[in-house]
Design an enzyme around this catalytic site. Structure first.
Site, PDB file in Angstrom:
ATOM      1  N   GLY A 148      21.103 -16.367 -23.661  1.00  0.00           N
ATOM      2  CA  GLY A 148      22.353 -15.651 -23.443  1.00  0.00           C
ATOM      3  C   GLY A 148      22.139 -14.401 -22.611  1.00  0.00           C
ATOM      4  O   GLY A 148      21.012 -13.949 -22.393  1.00  0.00           O
ATOM      5  N   CYS A 149      23.241 -13.815 -22.157  1.00  0.00           N
ATOM      6  CA  CYS A 149      23.149 -12.656 -21.263  1.00  0.00           C
ATOM      7  C   CYS A 149      22.570 -11.435 -21.971  1.00  0.00           C
ATOM      8  O   CYS A 149      21.560 -10.872 -21.522  1.00  0.00           O
ATOM      9  CB  CYS A 149      24.523 -12.343 -20.670  1.00  0.00           C
ATOM     10  N   TYR A 150      23.177 -11.018 -23.083  1.00  0.00           N
ATOM     11  CA  TYR A 150      22.630  -9.886 -23.831  1.00  0.00           C
ATOM     12  C   TYR A 150      21.199 -10.163 -24.315  1.00  0.00           C
ATOM     13  O   TYR A 150      20.329  -9.296 -24.195  1.00  0.00           O
ATOM     14  CB  TYR A 150      23.523  -9.539 -25.024  1.00  0.00           C
ATOM     15  N   THR A 153      18.593  -9.622 -21.560  1.00  0.00           N
ATOM     16  CA  THR A 153      18.372  -8.206 -21.284  1.00  0.00           C
ATOM     17  C   THR A 153      17.533  -7.547 -22.372  1.00  0.00           C
ATOM     18  O   THR A 153      16.555  -6.849 -22.097  1.00  0.00           O
ATOM     19  CB  THR A 153      19.724  -7.483 -21.169  1.00  0.00           C
TER      20      THR A 153
END
Length: 272
Positions: A148-150, A153
């Site tokens: 996922g994006c979060y 990161t």
């Protein structure tokens, strides 16, 4: 030799980004491009920046259309890719399937059911090679779950410290600001310019965001022990991108020089 690649969900932000990257790959031939509600429309009317594919007409997203390619990207809403992937396994068992949705990321069926509210579709190799052991697992896989994006990161930010054993696995605090495209293309009142511009708003607070168990899963893999996280996401008035402030305490007695060395070991030779 070129690979034939199909992309589902091609009218959305994730599918459009996958196509943008594939168009610059010298060994890729774009095969079927599919959508759901936008099937039958020209891609150029929905993704005007993809000039080379502007006249291609989006097909229906079915396993039959996607089968027969060397690689299939599933850029579908959460909960939608599990059934398509299962059908592809039967129709096209030799195809490499890369799921950009959340369906196959979590190892715990209980976490999936608690945060997504449906049956767990199963677990695929997690597509973040920077985590311990993942590079070899991905290299031999025919099914890959895109992080996922979060989580991408936050894991890239903190994993080297946990892998090196210099960080305490409790009291990890992450506050992250995300751009509006992370919520997809569907029309939502809180994403209107008049609502989002000039302001920031938290959401999924109190451990309720769906990416919390995925972040904890990845950091726990890096640490070799359970890691707990306080994660607060915020919506920021920018079209794309994430700025994450991730903090963790050092274990007692850790030399500060070893902290920097941990990140240099992890990323000093990484091409990306």
């Amino acid at each position: 030799m070129s690979l034939t690649v199909a992309v589902s969900g091609a009218s959305g932000y994730a599918g459009g980004e996958v196509l943008r990257l594939l168009l610059s790959h010298p060994e890729v031939e774009i095969g079927a491009i599919t959508a759901h509600s936008n099937a039958g429309e020209r891609l150029g009317s929905l993704q005007p920046h993809l000039h080379a594919l502007a006249d291609r007409v989006l097909q229906e997203t079915t396993a039959e259309v996607l089968a027969g390619h060397d690689v299939v990207f599933l850029a579908l809403p959460h909960g939608a890719s599990g059934a398509v992937a299962a059908e592809l396994e039967l129709l096209s068992p030799g195809t490499l399937v890369i799921d950009a949705g959340a369906d196959h990321r979590l190892r715990s069926p209980q976490d999936w059911e608690a945060f997504y509210g449906s049956d767990h579709a199963g677990t695929w190799p997690y597509g973040l090679p920077e985590l311990p052991g993942q590079r070899a697992e991905i290299a031999g896989a025919s099914r890959i779950a895109v992080p996922g994006c979060y989580p991408t990161t936050c894991l890239l930010a903190l994993a080297p410290g946990f892998t090196a054993g210099v960080l305490v696995p409790e009291d990890v605090v992450i506050v992250a600001a995300s751009g509006t495209s992370g919520a997809g293309k569907s029309l939502k009142p809180h994403l209107l310019g008049s609502e989002a511009m000039g302001s920031m708003s938290p959401y999924g607070v109190g451990g309720g965001h769906r990416h919390t168990p995925e972040i904890e899963q990845g950091l726990s893999q890096a640490a070799g022990e359970p890691v707990t996280v306080s994660f607060t996401p915020t919506l920021a008035p920018m079209p794309r991108g994430i700025l994450a402030t991730a903090t963790a305490r050092l274990k007692p007695g850790v030399d500060p020089a070893e902290v920097r060395a941990a990140w240099e070991r992890a990323y000093g030779q990484e091409r990306f």
